[in-house]
Design an enzyme around this catalytic site. Structure first.
Site, PDB file in Angstrom:
ATOM      1  N   ALA A 201       3.221   4.144   7.781  1.00  0.00           N
ATOM      2  CA  ALA A 201       3.610   2.797   7.386  1.00  0.00           C
ATOM      3  C   ALA A 201       3.392   2.604   5.890  1.00  0.00           C
ATOM      4  O   ALA A 201       2.627   3.333   5.257  1.00  0.00           O
ATOM      5  CB  ALA A 201       2.808   1.765   8.170  1.00  0.00           C
ATOM      6  N   PHE A 202       4.050   1.618   5.324  1.00  0.00           N
ATOM      7  CA  PHE A 202       4.090   1.499   3.862  1.00  0.00           C
ATOM      8  C   PHE A 202       2.731   1.191   3.253  1.00  0.00           C
ATOM      9  O   PHE A 202       2.506   1.469   2.081  1.00  0.00           O
ATOM     10  CB  PHE A 202       5.141   0.451   3.453  1.00  0.00           C
ATOM     11  N   LYS A 203       1.819   0.631   4.035  1.00  0.00           N
ATOM     12  CA  LYS A 203       0.521   0.276   3.463  1.00  0.00           C
ATOM     13  C   LYS A 203      -0.236   1.510   2.958  1.00  0.00           C
ATOM     14  O   LYS A 203      -1.090   1.391   2.093  1.00  0.00           O
ATOM     15  CB  LYS A 203      -0.316  -0.520   4.461  1.00  0.00           C
ATOM     16  N   ASP A 204       0.103   2.686   3.471  1.00  0.00           N
ATOM     17  CA  ASP A 204      -0.514   3.916   2.980  1.00  0.00           C
ATOM     18  C   ASP A 204      -0.309   4.099   1.477  1.00  0.00           C
ATOM     19  O   ASP A 204      -1.180   4.643   0.801  1.00  0.00           O
ATOM     20  CB  ASP A 204       0.092   5.138   3.695  1.00  0.00           C
TER      21      ASP A 204
ATOM     22  N   LEU B 139      -3.023   1.964   0.007  1.00  0.00           N
ATOM     23  CA  LEU B 139      -4.390   2.164   0.490  1.00  0.00           C
ATOM     24  C   LEU B 139      -4.926   3.555   0.206  1.00  0.00           C
ATOM     25  O   LEU B 139      -6.135   3.740   0.048  1.00  0.00           O
ATOM     26  CB  LEU B 139      -4.480   1.822   1.976  1.00  0.00           C
TER      27      LEU B 139
END
Ligand SMILES: *Cc1c(COP(=O)(O)O)cnc(C)c1O
Length: 532
Positions: A111-114, A117
């Protein structure tokens, strides 16, 4: 470059201080003193840059060399993106109808939050190691205890961002048995000593309430130095500006023309992803209006329609219970129930968009007069403070017409229903080339299709794809089962997900939704880190 709070005050922080603090003490969000412009030769010089090169180039404009040397920054960036599966990090795909998809889901949790993060975790570690190296032998080492709650879709990105980081422990609470099996496995199969999955017998709301209570407990907070990794952290926004540049150069090369105007369409919840695009635009990256795509939690789409930022849509029945924004505690959803509607794109199920406050600051700043730069800034801080207080008190605020007009200069916004989301997944699956979109990406694709007829000729749409379809298998299967040639296991499921459910897990059960029980867990396990 220094940072200050959107709610005013004279305090200016270094990048390091802003990143470690997350939220400002006055409740505001940190923004840079000024938005840097691009170096004169960026168009030619950056054209052949990799994702990592662009990342160093863009981040360098916001982080002074004295804080993090360019060599150190390069090492942090390289380490952060070495966990991605795709050599381009954020590859661009072309769809049959001339649209482009910017795929942001090739990181460890799909997912894009990687993207943000992975970098944030390395920044935390870098800062803490440096602080501890400089401490006197009599001083206690600085450590950080990250605590958060998740309903499933965003917890794993935080866990993967912080796993095995020195001086950092992470505790992620999830409601036991109420998270999808894949999402649960993505979190609990991370067995690093500093990662603690806490399965609470209760609801997501219970988990969220416990986390809020922990942050509010001064003594506990001081004892453990609690931290959050939610989407208001400045480093997350900054990391995300990079892929707008990546898309720009990729598409410019493909189209062999400088004339096309890019229109980025962004599936939006907390307004972090699209805000990064706004910074890129303000820095000078050529693009048309940014497009906010929401699901039926459409506070932003309503704002752009009428200039009112209000939690509850007055044209619908009033929610039974209003909920507060979480502030420092969690990411993703603010709360389930109350005014939040559950949709097929759960990572965008929000009541308010926490990062929207940063845009409000720029809108206030641009529309405020002021004798000097500092007077204008102070006025903007006061304005935002007033708006956010109203929001907290009344759940709604209406901005002046000039502010709305300014917001419309840079953004469009539309909302998409679950039915439209499913229909869009089907349409793109049977397109040529066939593309399997996750439900969040489908919200973006759906908005793109809706507005395309109104675009100027030569506009090129770029839809940000925020999750791999396998991560939201229920919605994808619901849309596509019965379609000819659809085989989830063979066509969608990535190798990494196979067998995930059978891997060893590490999880701490908490038998009741109790703050005390969770405190006991943190007290008992906070030392279990690789560096202890
Ligand atoms: C977090 C998330 C979003 C929304 O991004 P914001 O920065 O909160 O607007 C969209 N899609 C997915 C899959 C997400 O995880």
């Amino acid at each position: 470059m220094k940072y200050f709070s959107t709610r005013g005050g004279d305090a200016t922080l270094t990048f390091e201080e802003a990143v470690l603090a997350g939220l400002a003490p006055n409740g505001g969000l940190y923004i840079p003193e000024h938005i840097p412009t691009l170096p004169p030769n960026w168009q030619s010089e950056w054209a052949s840059y990799s994702f990592q090169d662009l990342s160093v180039a863009v981040l360098s404009l916001y982080i002074s060399d004295e804080e993090i040397s360019r060599q150190e920054l390069r090492a942090l960036v390289d380490k952060s993106y070495s966990t991605f599966r795709h050599p381009d990090i954020a590859p661009v795909q072309k769809l049959g109808d001339g649209k482009f998809i910017l795929e942001l889901f090739h990181g460890p949790t799909f997912a894009f939050k990687d993207v943000a993060l992975q970098l944030l975790g390395n920044l935390f570690e870098f800062f803490l190691i440096r602080r501890n190296a400089n401490r006197l032998p009599s001083e206690k080492p600085e450590k950080l205890t990250v605590v958060g709650a998740t309903s499933g879709d965003t917890g794993s990105a935080a866990i993967y961002g912080l796993r095995s980081k020195a001086n950092v422990s992470i505790f992620i609470l999830h409601p036991k048995g109420r998270v999808s099996p894949i999402q649960e496995a993505q979190m609990t199969t991370v067995t690093d000593a500093n990662v603690h999955n806490v399965a609470v017998k209760g609801t997501f709301d219970d988990c969220q309430d416990i986390v809020k209570a922990l942050f509010a407990d001064r003594a506990f907070n001081d004892k453990h130095r609690l931290g959050a990794v939610n989407s208001i952290n400045w480093a997350r926004i900054l990391a995300q500006t990079v892929y707008y540049f990546v898309a720009y150069f990729h598409i410019r090369k493909q189209l062999h023309s400088g004339g096309a105007e890019l229109q980025f369409v962004v599936p939006t919840g907390n307004f972090g992803d699209i805000l990064a695009g706004y910074y890129a635009k303000r820095m000078g990256l050529p693009m048309g209006k940014l497009v906010v795509a929401t699901n039926s939690n459409d506070i932003l789409a309503r704002f752009w329609r009428n200039g009112r930022y209000e939690k509850i849509d007055p044209s619908f029945a009033v929610g039974d219970r209003e909920t507060e924004p979480v502030g420092g505690a969690s990411d993703g959803k603010q709360a389930v129930g109350g005014g939040v509607r559950e949709t097929l794109s759960p990572a965008m199920d929000i009541l308010v968009s926490s990062n929207f406050e940063r845009l409000l600051w720029y809108l206030a700043y641009e529309t405020e007069g002021g004798a000097s730069e500092s007077a204008r800034r102070a006025a903007a801080g006061l304005m935002v403070n007033e708006w956010m207080s109203k929001m907290k008190l009344d759940g709604r605020v209406e901005v002046p017409v000039a502010v709305l007009e300014l917001a419309r200069r840079d953004f469009l916004a539309e909302r998409i229903s679950d039915e439209q989301t499913l229909e869009t997944i089907r349409r793109h699956f049977s397109g040529n080339p066939s593309y399997v979109a996750d439900p969040h990406t489908a919200v973006g694709l759906s908005v793109a299709g809706m507005i395309a007829p109104h675009n100027a000729p030569g506009t090129v749409q770029v839809i940000l794809s925020t999750a791999h379809p396998a991560k939201f298998s229920e919605a994808v299967t619901r849309a596509l089962e019965g379609s000819a040639n659809f085989d989830f296991d063979r066509k969608v499921l990535p190798e990494e997900f196979r067998g995930l459910l059978d891997k060893p897990k590490r999880v701490i059960d908490v038998e009741a939704p109790s703050e005390e029980l969770v405190k006991n867990v943190i007290d008992a396990h906070v030392g279990d880190s690789a560096d202890a």
